[in-house]
Write an enzyme that holds these catalytic residues in place. Sequence first.
Site, mmCIF file in Angstrom:
data_model
loop_
_atom_site.group_PDB
_atom_site.id
_atom_site.type_symbol
_atom_site.label_atom_id
_atom_site.label_comp_id
_atom_site.label_asym_id
_atom_site.label_seq_id
_atom_site.Cartn_x
_atom_site.Cartn_y
_atom_site.Cartn_z
ATOM 1 N N HIS A 136 -2.146 5.060 9.575
ATOM 2 C CA HIS A 136 -2.165 4.575 8.191
ATOM 3 C C HIS A 136 -2.566 3.098 8.161
ATOM 4 O O HIS A 136 -1.727 2.203 8.026
ATOM 5 C CB HIS A 136 -0.782 4.779 7.559
ATOM 6 C CG HIS A 136 -0.769 4.601 6.069
ATOM 7 N ND1 HIS A 136 -1.381 5.483 5.212
ATOM 8 C CD2 HIS A 136 -0.220 3.634 5.286
ATOM 9 C CE1 HIS A 136 -1.200 5.081 3.966
ATOM 10 N NE2 HIS A 136 -0.507 3.956 3.988
ATOM 11 N N ASP B 106 -2.621 9.743 10.446
ATOM 12 C CA ASP B 106 -1.861 9.250 9.297
ATOM 13 C C ASP B 106 -0.918 10.350 8.822
ATOM 14 O O ASP B 106 -1.355 11.470 8.540
ATOM 15 C CB ASP B 106 -2.831 8.865 8.179
ATOM 16 C CG ASP B 106 -2.167 8.101 7.045
ATOM 17 O OD1 ASP B 106 -0.950 8.291 6.825
ATOM 18 O OD2 ASP B 106 -2.863 7.320 6.375
ATOM 19 N N SER C 169 -4.292 2.897 0.486
ATOM 20 C CA SER C 169 -3.033 3.582 0.243
ATOM 21 C C SER C 169 -2.778 3.708 -1.263
ATOM 22 O O SER C 169 -3.580 4.293 -1.982
ATOM 23 C CB SER C 169 -1.896 2.841 0.963
ATOM 24 O OG SER C 169 -0.713 3.595 0.972
#
Length: 278
Positions: free
Chosen positions: A250, A222, A119
Amino acid sequence: MVYNPTATFHKKTLTRMKTGLGSNGDILFIQTRALRDQLSSSFRFVYSNGPFFSDPGPGVLPVYKDAGPFRSWLRRPLQNRAQEPRLHMEAIRKCLEGTMKEDEQSGASGQWVGLMGFSQGARLAASVLFESQRRQNIQEKGGIVRGYEGDNIETKLWDQRWQFAVLFSGPAPLIAFCPENDHLSSQSTAEHDPMYRALDNVNCSGELHITKPTLHVIGVKDEWAPSQRELYEKYCSKESSTLVEWEGAHRIPIESSIVKDLCARILVMSKQADFVES
């Protein structure tokens, strides 16, 4: 580092692991266990926390509710704009270098060659790889290397020859680690800031491409996948980047078949980066 990284390949390459927004190194250690187990004979993983405290990030609660304090590499947009970019980027650099020094002081050895992140941490990993590439190119031409730390200043982070990056759910845009690239949206928390596209007006053709090997892992479910594909398509050379999409959201995949495929790709990529395991 790769997010953080085996040293020389006859020993181990050191991989640096970078956490995402509102996470920490302990959480990432757990989430990458399957990956780490399969690569332990080739790489050693070192995990680093971001310099800023944060609320829990996406997917952290409720599973890791007792795993705080939570950290981030970039502050929220409103906080960011109140902080001078130099101070922000230097806080990140010193945080990473502190982790590297602690690891070496503990008796670890080996070359830092790769970066890996999840991320926001993946965005940082890509940005460190790009900045390392930029500095190497300038040095080879005998030019002046400018950074927020000063001109031609040797630092532990930038003295490494970072060779590749593994990017889990890494969003665009890149983060600027030098004043010359401050037209990049250097402090926007892009994956949670709907305004980041207005800030990212740079044309990333040519010199702003990452030409070193990158592996992009994106879950098709995601919600930030479009930004992650943009990092792959806009900021990375087609000749040296690889995209792996999987049926997930995610998070870092833990499914055995996917992990096995990713590990094989990472080993191929490391050899592509001119490191050969003996």
